[in-house]
Design a protein around this motif. Sequence first.
Motif, PDB file in Angstrom:
ATOM      1  N   GLY A 369       0.815  -1.208   0.000  1.00  0.00           N
ATOM      2  CA  GLY A 369       0.000   0.000   0.000  1.00  0.00           C
ATOM      3  C   GLY A 369       0.845   1.252   0.000  1.00  0.00           C
ATOM      4  O   GLY A 369       2.073   1.202  -0.132  1.00  0.00           O
ATOM      5  N   LEU A 370       0.179   2.378   0.189  1.00  0.00           N
ATOM      6  CA  LEU A 370       0.877   3.658   0.192  1.00  0.00           C
ATOM      7  C   LEU A 370       1.889   3.729   1.321  1.00  0.00           C
ATOM      8  O   LEU A 370       3.014   4.208   1.135  1.00  0.00           O
ATOM      9  N   ASN A 371       1.516   3.258   2.506  1.00  0.00           N
ATOM     10  CA  ASN A 371       2.447   3.284   3.633  1.00  0.00           C
ATOM     11  C   ASN A 371       3.698   2.468   3.336  1.00  0.00           C
ATOM     12  O   ASN A 371       4.818   2.858   3.694  1.00  0.00           O
ATOM     13  N   VAL A 475       1.286  18.303  -3.458  1.00  0.00           N
ATOM     14  CA  VAL A 475       0.368  17.719  -4.432  1.00  0.00           C
ATOM     15  C   VAL A 475      -0.611  18.790  -4.898  1.00  0.00           C
ATOM     16  O   VAL A 475      -1.318  19.393  -4.075  1.00  0.00           O
ATOM     17  N   GLY A 476      -0.629  19.075  -6.202  1.00  0.00           N
ATOM     18  CA  GLY A 476      -1.545  20.084  -6.742  1.00  0.00           C
ATOM     19  C   GLY A 476      -1.328  21.459  -6.161  1.00  0.00           C
ATOM     20  O   GLY A 476      -2.287  22.218  -5.958  1.00  0.00           O
ATOM     21  N   GLY A 477      -0.092  21.783  -5.858  1.00  0.00           N
ATOM     22  CA  GLY A 477       0.231  23.088  -5.296  1.00  0.00           C
ATOM     23  C   GLY A 477       0.005  23.204  -3.811  1.00  0.00           C
ATOM     24  O   GLY A 477       0.297  24.248  -3.216  1.00  0.00           O
ATOM     25  N   ILE A 514       0.804   9.111  -4.122  1.00  0.00           N
ATOM     26  CA  ILE A 514      -0.188   9.803  -3.292  1.00  0.00           C
ATOM     27  C   ILE A 514      -1.276  10.410  -4.175  1.00  0.00           C
ATOM     28  O   ILE A 514      -2.470  10.314  -3.871  1.00  0.00           O
ATOM     29  N   SER A 515      -0.875  11.000  -5.290  1.00  0.00           N
ATOM     30  CA  SER A 515      -1.831  11.653  -6.191  1.00  0.00           C
ATOM     31  C   SER A 515      -2.793  10.650  -6.823  1.00  0.00           C
ATOM     32  O   SER A 515      -3.926  10.992  -7.173  1.00  0.00           O
ATOM     33  N   ALA A 516      -2.335   9.404  -6.965  1.00  0.00           N
ATOM     34  CA  ALA A 516      -3.154   8.379  -7.625  1.00  0.00           C
ATOM     35  C   ALA A 516      -4.209   7.781  -6.705  1.00  0.00           C
ATOM     36  O   ALA A 516      -5.029   6.982  -7.149  1.00  0.00           O
ATOM     37  N   ARG A 517      -4.200   8.161  -5.446  1.00  0.00           N
ATOM     38  CA  ARG A 517      -5.167   7.587  -4.488  1.00  0.00           C
ATOM     39  C   ARG A 517      -6.589   7.976  -4.857  1.00  0.00           C
ATOM     40  O   ARG A 517      -6.852   9.097  -5.277  1.00  0.00           O
TER      41      ARG A 517
END
Length: 517
Positions: A369-371, A475-477, A514-517
């Motif tokens: 997972g992400l972690n 992420v995204g600014g 993270i952005s792909a979550r």
Amino acid sequence: MTASGTDTRDALLRRMSDYGELPAMGKSVSEVVRMASSEGDSVQELASFLLNDVALTQKVLRLANTVCYRTASGAPVSTITRAIFLLGFETVKTSALAMLLVDGMKGRRGQHVRNELAFALCASVIGREMARRTQFKDAEEAAVAALFKNMGRLVVAAHDHKLYGEIAALSESEGISPALASTRVLGCSFDALAESVLRGWNIPDSIVHSLAPLPAGVLKPARSRSEWMQQVAAFSATLATMLSRRGAAGEPAQRKALLTRFGPALDLDDETLTELLEGVADEAMALTSNSDITFAESEDEEAPAAAAATPVAAAVATAPDPLADLRLEAPGQPAADERHPSGKPVRAREMLMAGAQAISEMIASGAGGLNDLMFLALETVYTGMGFRYATICLRDVQTGLYKSRLALGAATPRLQRGFAYAAAGNKDLFFLSLQNNADLLISDASTMKIASLLPVWHRTMLPEARSFIILPLVVGGTPIGYLYADRDVTAPEGVTPEETAVIKMIKAQVIARISAR
């Protein structure tokens, strides 16, 4: 139980209690045993434990790079996290337990100790292979049970080699079992002694119970997981004895006796036994060799007759070392030995690149997972750059504080609890890094310019930090966190452009995930 036997046992227990390393080893062993693969953060927990011990880390990585574990790509394994994902949680966990057992007994010299350790490691590999062949839940515990099956003999060999030889000689001269011989001499059986030691280490009852002796004769299929574990522990010990004998695994009489007793219970026939032997032989040799079981012997330490009195001791003492022809191949040697005075590996770029590749493979395969991915990134930077402490902090939506989510290194629990700070309002280094999405690589934090920009909380909690990095996660600014790592010495060698590029790549991999979550 005779009075002399009781006195002998009590004297042995006192001697064991005086041996300070044994309780310390027990604490580490019980901590690893406690870790359960079913829990979400167990990979990070096991990785953190191993990374706190440099020698243990190097051994696990060396094992992961041996021929029998090598990945299809041939790429060297350079991080503990990747080793866990490639080899499997239980494989790394059991191997680490075996290495802890070996390291804990290294202060005790002698051929008997070496024999018993080799026996234990071999049995653990057999137990792990048997766990793969059953439908019982949490069957992996069988490997741990098999590892501890000869604990009673091992502690006697380690703490009183003459007593060990006396029990062996009695067993041989009177033709009685080692259990009966140990009861006469010690006032309790080897199994009872092992139970006492393991209970002192707070080893789970399920494992301790599995070490109890089985009834004689042909065994029936187990009706419960507990009974199955007991059978596997005994089978693993018996097969480990066969493997330690020159050619014994191929002797018809030995195989027939083994299959007659255990075959019906464990669904084994001659063909499956051959497959099992092929599956464990290389792995057992790699684990034993990697554990560096090379104990010095003194001429008067143990008599040859005593060494020949027990099956495992006799086999190893009279046969050539089965590990002598094993050649471990570890291309690239993932644990870099040469370092700058700061602790930074000379081959930092290569280590960082190997970690970046492992992250890419994890993303592509969908494993973890992400972690898990963030932990692999953290470990790559921590080990690749030789930092003292490293953490990933993420912004808490409710409080606005950046809190430590994952951490590695010195004083991890204390520092992780204390990492909860705002990065707003004051134009310090952390605020500037996050607001400008700027990676900061500080070689000397003691300069006036840098020191004046450090926030109060950093100067208070990390006064010893002399060089560090801050990698903002944006992420995204919007800043969502940062990776921080430091050393307690300056790093005048700095960070090369090539190393900087790989670090930025690793950061980008984390942000993309993270952005792909």
